[in-house]
Design a protein around this motif. Structure first.
Motif, short mmCIF file in Angstrom:
data_model
loop_
_atom_site.label_atom_id
_atom_site.label_comp_id
_atom_site.label_asym_id
_atom_site.label_seq_id
_atom_site.Cartn_x
_atom_site.Cartn_y
_atom_site.Cartn_z
N ILE A 1 0.90 -1.18 0.05
CA ILE A 1 0.11 0.07 0.03
C ILE A 1 0.89 1.10 0.06
N PRO A 2 0.95 2.03 -0.92
CA PRO A 2 2.02 3.09 -1.20
C PRO A 2 2.01 4.11 -0.21
N SER A 3 0.54 4.67 0.02
CA SER A 3 0.38 5.60 0.87
C SER A 3 0.73 5.38 2.31
N GLN A 4 0.87 3.78 2.79
CA GLN A 4 1.37 3.61 4.06
C GLN A 4 2.84 3.12 4.07
N GLN A 5 3.19 2.94 2.88
CA GLN A 5 4.55 2.30 2.71
C GLN A 5 4.78 1.16 3.61
N ARG A 6 3.75 0.36 3.50
CA ARG A 6 3.91 -0.97 4.21
C ARG A 6 2.85 -2.09 3.38
N TYR A 7 3.36 -3.47 3.49
CA TYR A 7 2.27 -4.46 3.01
C TYR A 7 1.06 -4.58 4.20
N ARG A 8 -0.14 -4.82 3.41
CA ARG A 8 -1.41 -5.07 4.13
C ARG A 8 -2.21 -6.12 3.80
N GLU A 9 -2.90 -6.78 4.57
CA GLU A 9 -3.50 -8.10 4.22
C GLU A 9 -4.48 -7.85 3.39
N ILE A 10 -4.84 -8.65 2.20
CA ILE A 10 -5.92 -8.74 1.35
C ILE A 10 -6.48 -9.76 1.13
N THR A 11 -5.80 -10.99 1.50
CA THR A 11 -6.44 -12.39 0.86
C THR A 11 -5.90 -13.28 2.30
N SER A 12 -6.69 -14.52 2.51
CA SER A 12 -6.06 -15.27 3.30
C SER A 12 -6.53 -16.93 2.96
N THR A 13 -6.06 -17.92 3.37
CA THR A 13 -6.30 -19.15 3.28
C THR A 13 -6.00 -19.86 4.47
N SER A 14 -6.99 -20.66 4.70
CA SER A 14 -6.74 -21.53 6.01
C SER A 14 -6.97 -23.07 5.99
N ASN A 15 -6.25 -23.92 6.41
CA ASN A 15 -6.52 -25.53 6.60
C ASN A 15 -7.27 -25.54 7.94
N CYS A 16 -8.40 -26.03 7.69
CA CYS A 16 -9.27 -26.32 9.17
C CYS A 16 -9.10 -27.98 9.50
N THR A 17 -8.23 -28.47 8.64
CA THR A 17 -8.34 -30.07 8.92
C THR A 17 -9.69 -30.69 9.21
N THR A 18 -10.21 -31.47 10.21
CA THR A 18 -11.35 -32.13 10.40
C THR A 18 -12.09 -31.11 11.39
N PHE A 19 -11.74 -30.00 11.90
CA PHE A 19 -11.99 -29.53 12.95
C PHE A 19 -13.87 -28.67 12.70
N GLN A 20 -14.11 -28.37 11.40
CA GLN A 20 -15.16 -27.83 11.24
C GLN A 20 -16.05 -28.99 10.89
N ALA A 21 -15.65 -29.86 10.27
CA ALA A 21 -16.46 -31.01 9.67
C ALA A 21 -16.99 -31.91 10.84
N ARG A 22 -16.23 -31.96 11.95
CA ARG A 22 -16.57 -32.66 13.01
C ARG A 22 -17.91 -31.92 13.61
N ARG A 23 -17.61 -30.57 13.84
CA ARG A 23 -18.80 -29.73 14.43
C ARG A 23 -19.86 -29.72 13.34
N LEU A 24 -19.81 -29.95 12.27
CA LEU A 24 -20.96 -29.78 11.54
C LEU A 24 -21.54 -31.21 11.06
N ASN A 25 -20.88 -32.07 11.51
CA ASN A 25 -21.19 -33.60 11.10
C ASN A 25 -21.14 -33.76 9.34
N VAL A 26 -20.06 -33.37 8.79
CA VAL A 26 -19.88 -33.87 7.56
C VAL A 26 -18.92 -34.94 7.42
N ARG A 27 -19.39 -35.94 7.02
CA ARG A 27 -18.33 -37.14 6.73
C ARG A 27 -18.25 -37.63 5.28
N SER A 28 -17.39 -38.48 4.96
CA SER A 28 -17.53 -39.16 3.67
C SER A 28 -17.70 -40.65 3.84
N ARG A 29 -18.03 -41.54 2.91
CA ARG A 29 -17.95 -42.82 3.10
C ARG A 29 -17.05 -43.52 2.14
N GLY A 30 -16.15 -44.12 2.32
CA GLY A 30 -15.31 -45.04 1.53
C GLY A 30 -15.27 -46.19 1.75
#
Length: 424
Positions: free
Chosen positions: A340-369
């Motif tokens: 960001i030129p006016s601030q002379q620094r980098y600022r967050e604009i995107t992110s990506t997260s690996n939530c492993t099985t944490f959310q799926a356990r709470r939401l009860n989302v499973r797969s059958r194999g």
């Protein structure tokens, strides 16, 4: 939530994760104790019920003193069953409350530390030397007002502080960014979605936004609904209480939605312009996948974000977020910071997260194999948080004549125009 078996098999692993996050290890001790009380109460209840049933078979055959003794014992057991059942329910409620407050386990690769202690994984592009070009840097609000693109005064008049209007070329720029982001994701194999921006409590709780992030959430009390702060919430809940065919994984969705955030705790921060606001639009990627593939999928999402920012010709850095700055659901998170030129620094604009099985356990989302059913892994990634990308675009591509150059990748979505021009 994490796998409950870890409390019994490897509580030290959970304690180490809590230390890395800078959070209480006592929670783990309390959980272990609550789990023991719960199991003890359940065992006592089941033992009493088993004896009660056995006596029920013996009483019809008994006579005299033997029958009287059995009836007396049955009466005692009835009280024991009632008491242990109540103790079990109380212990279960205590355990569930504590367990629901436990965040995801931090992956071993995550740098340990606080908000400012993440690791820069790479820098891409070179910030412009505006002085060499003879340009006095203006900030995004000044540029936006010059273009007739941003109106914060009327936004505040109508809705309050941290609200805004995008007008004229500003509105066109948002629509162009959304279309570019959605088409980019579709080309990369994502199914486009327009999800609801109001959700019930289980969706918000299941994705982990009613814990440490609850203070930042808007709630409609009369309807018991929440305004989402990200499409991650409705996309994550899309398959709640479902069993997915393992052969269909990964399932990749991209959602466009408005996002609402109270910005609690940000008083006095980024009050000028549209960098930190209460409402903005966002294009969000979300993936359901096999847990074994989650880390590779995380790198893939980061690659999509890097490609998108590169296409907008913005200098940026990638940060491996430190353990103490992770959200409750994330086991690892990468942020992309634009210059960001006016601030002379980098600022967050995107992110990506690996939530492993944490959310799926709470939401009860499973797969059958072939080996039965098991929780899936979930991942999310912001492709375009519109207001912050607009900030970066206006500032990095500002021109000496007061206009803004349009990056080539964005031009097809703006009718082929090469620049945004001042209107005043």
């Amino acid at each position: 939530m994490i796998d409950q078996r870890l409390l019994r098999t490897d509580p030290d692993r959970i304690r180490a994760s809590q230390r890395a996050r800078g959070e209480s290890e006592q929670l783990v001790d309390d959980l272990v104790a609550a789990d023991e009380r719960r199991r003890s109460a359940i065992a006592a209840f089941e033992s009493a019920r088993a004896e009660q049933k056995e006596l029920g078979k013996q009483i019809p055959k008994a006579q005299g003193e033997d029958k009287a003794a059995l009836l007396a014992r049955t009466k005692e057991l009835a009280e024991t069953v009632k008491r242990t059942e109540a103790e079990g329910k109380e212990a279960e409620a205590t355990f569930s409350g504590l367990f629901g407050a436990l965040p995801n386990l931090v992956l071993d690769q995550v740098p340990v530390g606080g908000e400012d202690e993440g690791t820069v994984l790479g820098s891409y592009g070179t910030p412009r030397d505006f002085a060499a070009e003879g340009i006095e840097v203006a900030d995004h609000l000044e540029i936006g007002q010059r273009l007739g693109a941003i109106d914060v005064e009327r936004g505040a008049k109508v809705s309050g502080s941290r609200f805004y209007y995008l007008t004229g070329q500003g509105a066109e720029l948002e629509l162009a960014l959304i279309n570019l982001a959605m088409q980019t994701a579709i080309r990369n194999g994502f199914t486009p979605m327009i999800p609801p921006a109001l959700v019930r409590p289980p969706a918000m709780e299941g994705t982990g936004f009613l814990g440490q992030a609850a203070q930042d959430v808007y709630r409609l009390e009369a309807d018991d609904l929440y305004l989402v702060g990200t499409a991650e919430v409705p996309l994550g809940a899309y398959h709640s209480d479902e069993i997915l065919d393992h052969d269909r994984l990964p399932l990749r969705y991209v959602g466009y939605s408005p996002c609402y955030r109270r910005e609690a705790g940000s008083h006095g921060k980024d009050t000028r312009g549209i960098f930190r606001v209460h409402w903005f639009d966002k294009v969000e990627m979300f993936v359901f996948t096999d847990p074994a593939d989650a880390e590779a999928e995380h790198e893939r999402l980061l690659g999509f974000e890097k490609d998108f920012i590169t296409a907008l010709e913005l200098p940026f850095q990638v940060l491996d977020v430190a353990s103490g700055d992770l959200g409750a659901s994330a086991a690892r998170k990468y942020d992309c910071y634009a210059w960001i030129p006016s601030q002379q620094r980098y600022r967050e604009i995107t992110s990506t997260s690996n939530c492993t099985t944490f959310q799926a356990r709470r939401l009860n989302v499973r797969s059958r194999g072939e080996h039965g059913t098991a929780p899936v892994a979930t991942l999310n990634g912001t492709l375009c948080a519109v207001t912050r990308v607009i900030v970066a675009l206006l500032e990095n591509h500002q021109q000496a004549d007061g206009g803004v150059r349009v990056p080539e990748a964005l031009r097809p979505y703006l009718g082929g125009r090469e620049s945004l021009v001042p209107v005043r």
